[in-house]
Design a protein around this motif. Structure first.
Motif, PDB file in Angstrom:
ATOM      1  N   GLU A   1       0.750  -0.789   0.032  1.00  0.00           N
ATOM      2  CA  GLU A   1       0.162   0.053   0.123  1.00  0.00           C
ATOM      3  C   GLU A   1       1.018   1.044  -0.180  1.00  0.00           C
ATOM      4  N   ARG A   2       1.868   1.066   0.605  1.00  0.00           N
ATOM      5  CA  ARG A   2       2.597   2.432   0.875  1.00  0.00           C
ATOM      6  C   ARG A   2       3.650   2.230  -0.457  1.00  0.00           C
ATOM      7  N   ALA A   3       3.437   1.904  -0.911  1.00  0.00           N
ATOM      8  CA  ALA A   3       4.925   1.625  -2.692  1.00  0.00           C
ATOM      9  C   ALA A   3       4.094   1.842  -3.375  1.00  0.00           C
ATOM     10  N   VAL A   4       2.701   1.749  -3.315  1.00  0.00           N
ATOM     11  CA  VAL A   4       1.115   2.828  -4.523  1.00  0.00           C
ATOM     12  C   VAL A   4       1.401   3.999  -4.448  1.00  0.00           C
ATOM     13  N   ARG A   5       1.204   4.152  -3.108  1.00  0.00           N
ATOM     14  CA  ARG A   5       0.916   5.110  -2.887  1.00  0.00           C
ATOM     15  C   ARG A   5       2.201   6.288  -3.192  1.00  0.00           C
ATOM     16  N   LEU A   6       3.387   6.046  -2.499  1.00  0.00           N
ATOM     17  CA  LEU A   6       4.095   6.671  -3.356  1.00  0.00           C
ATOM     18  C   LEU A   6       4.321   7.081  -5.163  1.00  0.00           C
ATOM     19  N   ILE A   7       4.257   5.941  -5.679  1.00  0.00           N
ATOM     20  CA  ILE A   7       4.527   6.187  -6.517  1.00  0.00           C
ATOM     21  C   ILE A   7       3.141   6.851  -7.379  1.00  0.00           C
ATOM     22  N   GLY A   8       1.828   6.938  -6.823  1.00  0.00           N
ATOM     23  CA  GLY A   8       1.359   7.819  -7.691  1.00  0.00           C
ATOM     24  C   GLY A   8       1.264   9.024  -6.773  1.00  0.00           C
ATOM     25  N   GLU A   9       2.288   9.589  -5.350  1.00  0.00           N
ATOM     26  CA  GLU A   9       2.588  10.830  -5.164  1.00  0.00           C
ATOM     27  C   GLU A   9       3.388  11.231  -6.302  1.00  0.00           C
ATOM     28  N   THR A  10       4.613  10.656  -6.314  1.00  0.00           N
ATOM     29  CA  THR A  10       5.432  10.791  -7.265  1.00  0.00           C
ATOM     30  C   THR A  10       5.412  11.165  -8.862  1.00  0.00           C
ATOM     31  N   ARG A  11       4.189  10.851  -9.437  1.00  0.00           N
ATOM     32  CA  ARG A  11       3.726  10.442 -10.955  1.00  0.00           C
ATOM     33  C   ARG A  11       4.517  11.712 -12.135  1.00  0.00           C
ATOM     34  N   PRO A  12       4.447  11.865 -12.427  1.00  0.00           N
ATOM     35  CA  PRO A  12       5.078  13.299 -13.079  1.00  0.00           C
ATOM     36  C   PRO A  12       3.759  13.530 -13.857  1.00  0.00           C
TER      37      PRO A  12
END
Length: 375
Positions: free
Chosen positions: A364-375
């Motif tokens: 869950e944390r990984a998906v959240r961070l990837i979404g928050e940093t998306r270009p």
């Protein structure tokens, strides 16, 4: 000036956003790791590290020579026997790396006058094997058995088809049964690199050929790495005993390379035995990959459905991919970043590793961070 041309190459790389740098990691990292290939979480498992330490204490820090001189120990033979038995092959031969194993298999099995049919998405080690082999190489469309069949139809004489079982960029699986059928119509051999299948696919992680019902076939040669699911280092070729005997006598990366270090052999053997006892690790790695994919796509990201443990997320450009990976790292998440020339289709992406030891909270944390940093 000697090597003056390197400066121009460096300038072009900088301009294209393709500069690569080494980043030494500490022994203990605060980052959540979705970048390594430690699919089963065994690289730091106490049994695996003790297997490495015990082998080093008994056999020494290095193998002391090539396999045909002093570099073959009883430990190497034990690893080869158990690896072949686990994967359902008649015999196995251990190399210093998976890269060396691929070079050996392709070059030794494609003599002058032979044809090599190579998938367009193959790993660089298979491509280099094709380049070094004395046979003629024909590159065919990615994961297309009919293209393989057509290429084989143009050739009379010895032939092999070469393919990854699971492709390292997007994590998609090759149609192994259909490839084998195409090869058998023409009496050709099938050589597959199961680096990303061993430990993840098949019954208890026995690999993609096992899952496809091809394990032990007399026209199949399988290469594997010991550096991913088994958490160690090195590689191996598995197949019919007569093929393995041929490699001992003809494969230059076996004959002229120093044997695999005993510590690596000991770690791989311990990991293999642990996987035999805990086959559920393979299914867990696949389940984590499926959950990552589902959560990423639900968040609106363009991800590729995984067939094994690799999850690929598309990025708009090489520069965006680099920035995205850097921002993930700054936020505490390590992800892979694939861009040209490492990707055959020219599309840059983040590459995520689904490890069997990841918790639901970490996913869950990984998906959240990837979404928050998306270009």
């Amino acid at each position: 000036m000697a090597f003056g041309w390197i400066d121009e190459q460096a300038r072009l790389r900088r301009h294209a956003g393709l500069v690569r740098t080494l980043r030494p990691r500490p022994a203990v990292s605060p980052l959540l790791d979705l970048a390594s290939n430690d699919y089963l979480g065994l690289a730091h498992h106490p049994e695996v590290t003790e297997g490495a330490a015990r082998a080093a204490r008994v056999w020494g820090g290095g193998s002391t020579g090539s396999r045909l001189v002093t570099g073959s120990t009883e430990l190497h033979a034990e690893l080869e026997q158990e690896l072949a038995g686990f994967c359902g092959a008649e015999a196995a031969l251990v190399f210093s790396s998976g890269y060396a194993a691929n070079l050996a298999a392709v070059t030794a099995l494609a003599p002058h006058g032979s044809l090599i049919v190579s998938d367009a998405g193959n790993h660089a080690s298979l491509i280099d094997g094709c380049r070094l082999a004395r046979g003629t190489t024909q590159v065919v469309a990615h994961a297309e058995p009919d293209a393989v069949r057509k290429a084989l139809h143009t050739h009379e004489g010895p032939a092999i088809t070469v393919s990854d079982t699971v492709f390292s960029v997007d994590g998609d699986a090759a149609p192994l049964a259909a490839l084998a059928a195409a090869c058998r119509e023409h009496g050709a051999g099938l050589v597959v690199d199961d680096a990303h299948g061993l430990g993840v696919l098949g019954d208890g992680g026995r690999g993609a050929p096992h899952a496809a019902g091809l394990a032990g076939a007399d026209d199949l040669v399988v290469t594997v790495t010991l550096s991913k699911s088994l958490g160690s280092q090195g590689g191996a070729v598995l197949g019919p005993a007569r093929v393995i005997d041929h490699l001992v006598n003809a494969a230059r990366t076996f004959i002229f390379d120093t044997g695999l270090a005993p510590a690596a052999a000991g770690a791989a053997l311990s990991a293999l035995r642990l996987l035999r006892r805990e086959p559920e690790r393979a299914a867990r790695a696949r389940a984590v990959a499926g959950e990552l994919y589902a959560r990423l796509t639900a968040a609106g990201l363009e991800a590729v459905r995984p067939d094994a443990a690799v999850v690929s997320v598309r990025a708009p450009s090489p520069e965006d991919a680099v920035r995205w990976a850097a921002e993930c790292r700054a936020a505490g998440l390590a992800v892979g970043c694939f861009r040209p020339p490492s990707v055959p289709d020219g599309i840059s992406r983040l590459r995520l590793t689904a490890r069997a030891d990841l918790t639901g909270e970490q996913i869950e944390r990984a998906v959240r961070l990837i979404g928050e940093t998306r270009p």
